[in-house]
Write a protein that holds these residues in place. Structure first.
Motif, PDB file in Angstrom:
ATOM      1  N   GLN A  74     -44.681 -51.855  -0.885  1.00 49.29           N
ATOM      2  CA  GLN A  74     -44.656 -51.473  -2.294  1.00 49.29           C
ATOM      3  C   GLN A  74     -43.340 -51.900  -2.951  1.00 49.29           C
ATOM      4  O   GLN A  74     -43.336 -52.301  -4.108  1.00 49.29           O
ATOM      5  CB  GLN A  74     -44.883 -49.967  -2.437  1.00 49.29           C
ATOM      6  N   LYS A  75     -42.247 -51.840  -2.240  1.00 54.40           N
ATOM      7  CA  LYS A  75     -40.955 -52.273  -2.773  1.00 54.40           C
ATOM      8  C   LYS A  75     -40.985 -53.776  -3.085  1.00 54.40           C
ATOM      9  O   LYS A  75     -40.532 -54.214  -4.147  1.00 54.40           O
ATOM     10  CB  LYS A  75     -39.831 -51.964  -1.770  1.00 54.40           C
ATOM     11  N   THR A 135     -41.134 -50.812 -11.539  1.00 56.76           N
ATOM     12  CA  THR A 135     -40.454 -49.821 -10.709  1.00 56.76           C
ATOM     13  C   THR A 135     -41.372 -49.464  -9.545  1.00 56.76           C
ATOM     14  O   THR A 135     -42.584 -49.634  -9.621  1.00 56.76           O
ATOM     15  CB  THR A 135     -40.139 -48.540 -11.505  1.00 56.76           C
ATOM     16  N   ASP A 173     -42.130 -46.530  -8.640  1.00 53.29           N
ATOM     17  CA  ASP A 173     -43.004 -45.443  -9.085  1.00 53.29           C
ATOM     18  C   ASP A 173     -44.265 -45.978  -9.777  1.00 53.29           C
ATOM     19  O   ASP A 173     -45.360 -45.467  -9.562  1.00 53.29           O
ATOM     20  CB  ASP A 173     -42.263 -44.494 -10.031  1.00 53.29           C
ATOM     21  N   LYS A 189     -46.573 -47.356  -7.125  1.00 57.69           N
ATOM     22  CA  LYS A 189     -47.242 -46.257  -6.415  1.00 57.69           C
ATOM     23  C   LYS A 189     -48.367 -45.672  -7.260  1.00 57.69           C
ATOM     24  O   LYS A 189     -49.477 -45.455  -6.763  1.00 57.69           O
ATOM     25  CB  LYS A 189     -46.237 -45.165  -6.035  1.00 57.69           C
ATOM     26  N   LYS A 190     -48.102 -45.402  -8.542  1.00 57.65           N
ATOM     27  CA  LYS A 190     -49.120 -44.835  -9.431  1.00 57.65           C
ATOM     28  C   LYS A 190     -50.297 -45.792  -9.604  1.00 57.65           C
ATOM     29  O   LYS A 190     -51.457 -45.386  -9.575  1.00 57.65           O
ATOM     30  CB  LYS A 190     -48.510 -44.493 -10.792  1.00 57.65           C
TER      31      LYS A 190
END
Length: 168
Positions: free
Chosen positions: A135-136, A145, A147, A150-151
């Motif tokens: 994800q990074k 970002t 976040d 992730k969302k």
């Protein structure tokens, strides 16, 4: 920026010295960007050449008020690699991380996946399940970002699960 406008002008004038200087300065960076997406050295080498041709052919779309030349060229190259990757891949193997049995996997056609996800969700799922990025890494590549990644991942997974339920 004056330097960027000069680059644009000289490329439009077909100044070979400027083109060679740009190639020498950016070819490794462009290769790295492309190869991080397509993960194939031969395809990446071919796409670098295509990226430089595309840069010359689309130099009129460069606007130094919106971004600097380097950023514009990197985005152009990244998009070229993503387009290539999308054309090359025909199915996506999706593994539900909540499954007890990780062998339970489902294959989707690219068209199916694109029809149920928005653009960013689609890119995230492709990078995650086809290329295997974290994800990074996805956040860095898409300039988001962690976040948001992730969302969007949660949202995409929900849409895929709902699609699977409807299909059954």
């Amino acid at each position: 920026m004056i330097i960027d406008e000069e680059i644009k002008m000289k490329i439009k004038q077909k100044d070979n010295t400027t083109y060679l200087n740009i190639y020498n300065e950016y070819n490794r960076l462009i290769y790295h960007i492309i190869n991080s997406i397509v993960n194939n050295p031969q395809d990446s080498t071919d796409l670098v050449q295509e990226a430089f041709l595309k840069m010359v052919n689309r130099i009129d779309s460069f606007d130094s008020q919106k971004s600097d030349f380097k950023t514009w060229f990197c985005v152009l190259s990244k998009n070229l690699a993503i387009d290539f990757f999308r054309k090359k891949i025909t199915t996506v193997e999706y593994i539900d991380n909540n499954c007890i049995n990780k062998a339970d996997k489902i294959e989707f056609s690219i068209g199916e996946l694109a029809s149920i996800l928005d653009h960013i969700e689609y890119d995230i799922i492709m990078y995650r399940y086809q290329i295997g990025l974290t994800q990074k890494e996805i956040a860095d590549l898409l300039h988001l970002t962690i976040d948001i990644v992730k969302k969007k991942s949660i949202s995409a997974n929900k849409k895929i699960k709902d699609y699977i339920k409807e299909a059954k």
